[in-house]
Enzyme design. Structure first.
Site, PDB file in Angstrom:
ATOM      1  N   CYS A 351      87.653  32.344  84.626  1.00 25.31           N
ATOM      2  CA  CYS A 351      86.351  31.669  84.616  1.00 25.31           C
ATOM      3  C   CYS A 351      85.164  32.539  85.028  1.00 25.31           C
ATOM      4  O   CYS A 351      84.126  32.486  84.365  1.00 25.31           O
ATOM      5  CB  CYS A 351      86.383  30.366  85.403  1.00 25.31           C
ATOM      6  SG  CYS A 351      87.570  30.274  86.727  1.00 25.31           S
ATOM      7  N   ARG A 380      98.815  36.164  89.350  1.00 29.01           N
ATOM      8  CA  ARG A 380      98.757  35.377  90.576  1.00 29.01           C
ATOM      9  C   ARG A 380      99.960  35.731  91.431  1.00 29.01           C
ATOM     10  O   ARG A 380     101.082  35.823  90.928  1.00 29.01           O
ATOM     11  CB  ARG A 380      98.760  33.876  90.262  1.00 29.01           C
ATOM     12  CG  ARG A 380      97.530  33.487  89.463  1.00 29.01           C
ATOM     13  CD  ARG A 380      97.437  32.007  89.259  1.00 29.01           C
ATOM     14  NE  ARG A 380      96.327  31.708  88.369  1.00 29.01           N
ATOM     15  CZ  ARG A 380      96.043  30.505  87.888  1.00 29.01           C
ATOM     16  NH1 ARG A 380      96.799  29.479  88.227  1.00 29.01           N
ATOM     17  NH2 ARG A 380      95.014  30.322  87.084  1.00 29.01           N
ATOM     18  N   GLN A 398      96.628  32.583  79.758  1.00 22.91           N
ATOM     19  CA  GLN A 398      96.132  31.225  79.550  1.00 22.91           C
ATOM     20  C   GLN A 398      95.417  31.115  78.207  1.00 22.91           C
ATOM     21  O   GLN A 398      94.694  32.038  77.814  1.00 22.91           O
ATOM     22  CB  GLN A 398      95.141  30.865  80.656  1.00 22.91           C
ATOM     23  CG  GLN A 398      95.775  30.779  82.028  1.00 22.91           C
ATOM     24  CD  GLN A 398      94.752  30.432  83.078  1.00 22.91           C
ATOM     25  OE1 GLN A 398      93.770  31.141  83.247  1.00 22.91           O
ATOM     26  NE2 GLN A 398      94.971  29.336  83.781  1.00 22.91           N
ATOM     27  N   ASP A 400      92.673  29.844  77.463  1.00 25.60           N
ATOM     28  CA  ASP A 400      91.657  29.392  78.399  1.00 25.60           C
ATOM     29  C   ASP A 400      90.303  29.276  77.730  1.00 25.60           C
ATOM     30  O   ASP A 400      89.910  30.133  76.952  1.00 25.60           O
ATOM     31  CB  ASP A 400      91.574  30.438  79.516  1.00 25.60           C
ATOM     32  CG  ASP A 400      91.019  29.871  80.806  1.00 25.60           C
ATOM     33  OD1 ASP A 400      90.760  28.657  80.857  1.00 25.60           O
ATOM     34  OD2 ASP A 400      90.854  30.652  81.757  1.00 25.60           O
ATOM     35  N   HIS A 402      86.107  27.973  78.609  1.00 24.25           N
ATOM     36  CA  HIS A 402      85.092  27.391  79.474  1.00 24.25           C
ATOM     37  C   HIS A 402      83.963  26.916  78.606  1.00 24.25           C
ATOM     38  O   HIS A 402      83.441  27.676  77.802  1.00 24.25           O
ATOM     39  CB  HIS A 402      84.658  28.398  80.535  1.00 24.25           C
ATOM     40  CG  HIS A 402      85.797  28.743  81.439  1.00 24.25           C
ATOM     41  ND1 HIS A 402      86.650  29.793  81.174  1.00 24.25           N
ATOM     42  CD2 HIS A 402      86.286  28.116  82.536  1.00 24.25           C
ATOM     43  CE1 HIS A 402      87.596  29.812  82.102  1.00 24.25           C
ATOM     44  NE2 HIS A 402      87.408  28.807  82.939  1.00 24.25           N
ATOM     45  N   LYS A 483      89.277  15.611  86.838  1.00 21.02           N
ATOM     46  CA  LYS A 483      90.042  16.273  85.781  1.00 21.02           C
ATOM     47  C   LYS A 483      91.035  15.319  85.141  1.00 21.02           C
ATOM     48  O   LYS A 483      91.366  14.261  85.685  1.00 21.02           O
ATOM     49  CB  LYS A 483      90.797  17.472  86.340  1.00 21.02           C
ATOM     50  CG  LYS A 483      91.880  17.091  87.345  1.00 21.02           C
ATOM     51  CD  LYS A 483      92.721  18.300  87.752  1.00 21.02           C
ATOM     52  CE  LYS A 483      93.728  17.934  88.821  1.00 21.02           C
ATOM     53  NZ  LYS A 483      94.647  19.016  89.143  1.00 21.02           N
ATOM     54  N   HIS A 529      86.447  23.547  82.468  1.00 13.19           N
ATOM     55  CA  HIS A 529      87.583  24.466  82.286  1.00 13.19           C
ATOM     56  C   HIS A 529      88.613  23.694  81.487  1.00 13.19           C
ATOM     57  O   HIS A 529      88.846  22.529  81.779  1.00 13.19           O
ATOM     58  CB  HIS A 529      88.294  24.804  83.596  1.00 13.19           C
ATOM     59  CG  HIS A 529      87.441  25.360  84.684  1.00 13.19           C
ATOM     60  ND1 HIS A 529      87.544  26.647  85.100  1.00 13.19           N
ATOM     61  CD2 HIS A 529      86.510  24.786  85.469  1.00 13.19           C
ATOM     62  CE1 HIS A 529      86.715  26.859  86.097  1.00 13.19           C
ATOM     63  NE2 HIS A 529      86.071  25.743  86.354  1.00 13.19           N
TER      64      HIS A 529
END
Length: 674
Positions: A351, A380, A398, A400, A402, A483, A529
């Site tokens: 992000c 991670r 991911q 991913d 945004h 979320k 996200h």
RNA sequence: GCCCGGGUAGCUCAGUUGGUCAGAGCAGGCGCCUUGUAAGCGUCAGGUCGUCGGUUCGAAUCCGACCCCGGGCUCCA
């Protein structure tokens, strides 16, 4: 003596003598029910069968057919487990032993720091069966704090619970063990076994028996790593032998589908020790499937209004200071690297980079919503004990995105986003979804009330217009926004959380994001996200388990294997393969240096969707014999062109949507046109 | 990270109390067989028994440390 009248779930009512119990009621209804009854619920509250009913109450008889009945059965079985352990290990003490999904566990502390071994389970189970055979009644008792503390004088964990509960600050965890009104309830059975418990329980141990102890594990008292490590025994329990057997069978099936086993057997992925825990390498076949998944994801995002971006794997600490990750996520990050007087961190999330891209120029409301997409690899530092194949790794990618939008755009954006999410998941064969809506936490959170309401309502209406089942986790949202999480249910009924759609009112503040509105003023955008597959690696692992390795044709690394009956059919087999490859299929030839049966078996074991056998007749007539996965038997004398067309259709319908160049569906279209 | 259980050939596993215990099946190489739908026959090769250290005349076997894997706790995509 007066009578009492109660109502039953079917709306009928029944009158019984005063003082009648749940057992009396069940017997009054019928002998079958009397035998099956475990507890009753009185106005929704579970109650032992031997307790008197209340006049006017709504009463329901609970049997092992219901979740509540199974829950009780498992809870009672957990008590028997504790009784057995305390019998066999003098000086042992028991902590808590609740029912859980499919079973139960009980936590113990053995004298002198003793531990259970796997062999002990057998002895414990045998003792449990003795207790069950002796059909001991579960007797409910109540006690004041002082009396209870005396009763459990040798059991420090029970005393801790009693002290906590009778002090009136019972939290949710403790509420299951005792009442909060200064008294506690406990159950007694056998010669002297007592356990602190609110119940209800089955009438006697004789009602139990369809159980199995499964494993030993360590577990912290109250789940807190600062507390002592207890010894936990897990078991499963069911209402009858058949249900127990079916459950054990399901476990065996799940083990066969274990993606780590399949990944090795199918030569897809491995985890060389030299790389470290949670770090995988992708072999050609695994990489091929992964690429197909990624290509499909890219294709959908390309046509779905997303802009593709890339970002580096590391960044200076200032980025993570601004984003706040170093404050609230430092434990999950790989340690920093010092170079050239600066401190760099591997990225745990994408992000901040996407935010940086948004920040790189002045944005107008006309540019919004802006959807930035990246297959972004993140690292991670997962606890070593948490790593689990591809499902939980330390490096993963991911899908991913945004999304930056105006507050006004939030509802529509969420609705279309959820539809998009479900559509992508459906393409991979998932059609059973369960969603969770997490709302504003009661403690500290950031963002204006109006924004939270707008976003939460937007999420809720997106769920409703998508017709999705969902549960609400009140207060379960992050401090920075509400979320939706979407679970899929796989082929054997297991849920997997894949997608997440998460509002963020925090990062736009921290990075001071702005856009110029229609009014010429500067405004703060809302950030969303979202990840659909979550992690590509994990999604691959889930797909592998969902399909038990038998990928649908469009994803199968090897779609067709051609087997010549004898050497003289080799040339024809190769021509069949070449035709398939020209048509965009992934096909190989397995030459006739082993008996046909052996080669068929090898292809089946490798889960190749189509095994083609070609011999004299086929070479003469331009046909193939198709032994398709899942078919009853081989289909002989199939013209090659028919097979090509059939396979092309299967690939196309598998992908659901026409793909980009390189995607099977696209090659299919080209193949047909020519 | 913590608790428990494991690491023997590419894979699945045997190896009783420390003394020809370094083995089997599958997979792989080679040869024979030439096959019509789920394991043809023969033969060869392979392992520093996770790593390091210790005990012992002698260690896959006993002890310690470490690494990795599995099941949990915790956490989470």
């Amino acid at each position: 003596m007066s009578d009492l009248t109660i109502s039953l779930p079917d709306g009928s009512s029944r009158t019984l003598p005063e003082g009648a119990t749940g057992a009396d009621l069940a017997a009054d209804i019928g002998p079958g029910l009397a035998k099956a009854a475990l507890i009753v619920t009185v106005d929704g509250e579970g109650r032992d069968l031997d307790r008197a009913l209340d006049a006017g109450a709504a009463v329901s008889i609970v049997t092992a057919d219901s979740d509540e009945g199974l829950h009780t059965l498992r809870h009672s079985t957990a008590h028997v487990l504790a009784q057995a352990v305390l019998d066999l290990w003098p000086g042992a003490t028991h902590a808590i032993g609740p029912p859980i999904e499919h079973g139960f566990y009980y936590d113990f502390e053995l004298p002198d720091g003793g531990v259970f071994s796997a062999d002990d389970l057998e002895a414990i189970e045998a003792r449990m069966r003795e207790i069950i055979a002796s059909d001991q009644a579960f007797e409910r008792h109540e006690a004041g704090a002082a009396e209870a503390l005396e009763l459990f004088a040798d059991h420090c964990y029970k005393r801790e619970i009693i002290e906590k509960v009778t002090a009136g600050d019972a939290d949710a965890e403790m509420a299951g063990e005792a009442g909060a009104d200064g008294t506690v309830t406990y159950y007694r059975n056998g010669d002297g076994f007592v356990d602190l418990c609110t119940g209800p329980h089955v009438p006697s141990t004789g009602r139990l028996g369809h159980f199995a102890l499964q494993k030993v594990a360590g577990a912290y008292w109250r789940g807190d790593e600062k507390q002592p490590m207890l010894q936990r025994i897990y078991g499963t329990a069911w209402g009858d032998k058949k249900a127990l057997k079916a459950h054990l069978h399901r476990l065996a099936e799940a083990e066969k589908r274990d993606h780590r086993r399949l990944a090795a057997e199918m030569d897809l992925v491995s985890w060389p020790d030299a790389l470290g825990p949670g770090l995988a390498v992708w072999h050609p076949k695994g990489a091929l499937v992964r690429k197909l998944i990624e290509d499909y994801s890219r294709h959908r995002h390309e046509t779905g209004g997303y802009d593709f971006v890339y970002s580096p794997h590391i960044a200076k600490s200032v980025l993570w200071e601004t984003s706040g990750h170093l404050d609230f996520y430092a434990d999950g990050m790989y340690p920093p690297m010092e170079l050239d007087g600066a401190t760099y961190y591997p990225k745990p999330m994408n992000c901040p980079f996407h935010v940086s891209i948004f920040q790189s120029g002045q944005r107008s409301y006309r540019d919004l919503p802006r959807r930035l997409f990246e297959l972004g690899a993140v690292y991670r530092y997962e606890l070593s004990g948490a790593v689990h194949g591809l499902l939980r790794s330390r490096g993963f990618t991911q899908d991913d995105s945004h999304i930056f939008c105006t507050p006004d755009q939030v509802p529509d954006e969420l609705a279309s986003l959820l539809e998009f999410t479900l559509s992508v998941l459906r393409a991979f064969g998932f059609d059973d979804f369960q969603a969770k809506l997490s709302t504003r936490p009661t403690e500290k959170s950031v963002g204006e009330d109006a924004l939270w309401d707008l976003a939460t309502d937007g999420l809720r209406s997106a769920l409703e217009s998508a017709g999705l089942d969902y549960v609400v986790d009140e207060g379960g949202g992050a401090f920075y926004g509400p979320k939706i999480d979407v679970d899929v249910t796989d082929a054997i009924g297991r849920p997997w959380q894949l997608s997440t759609i998460q509002l963020d009112f925090n990062l736009p503040e921290r990075f001071e994001l702005e856009y110029v509105g229609a009014d010429g003023g500067r405004h703060r955008p809302v950030m969303i996200h979202r990840a659909l597959m979550g992690s590509i690696e994990r999604f691959f692992g889930v797909l592998l388990e969902h399909y038990a390795g038998a990928f649908p044709v469009w994803l199968a690394p090897e779609q067709v294997r051609v087997l010549p009956v004898a050497d003289e059919h080799q040339a024809y087999a190769e021509s069949v393969r070449d035709a398939l490859v020209a048509d965009g299929r992934r096909a190989t030839v397995d030459p006739a240096d082993e008996p046909l049966g052996k080669r068929v078996r090898a292809a089946k074991v490798a889960k190749v969707p189509h095994v083609l056998v070609v011999g004299d007749d086929d070479a003469a007539n331009g046909t193939v014999g198709d032994n398709a996965r899942g078919a009853d038997g081989p289909e002989r004398d199939l013209p090659l062109d028919d097979f090509l067309g059939r396979l092309a259709a299967a690939v196309e319908s598998g992908a659901l949507v026409a793909g980009p160049a390189g995607h099977p569906a696209e090659k299919l279209a080209e193949g047909r046109a020519s």
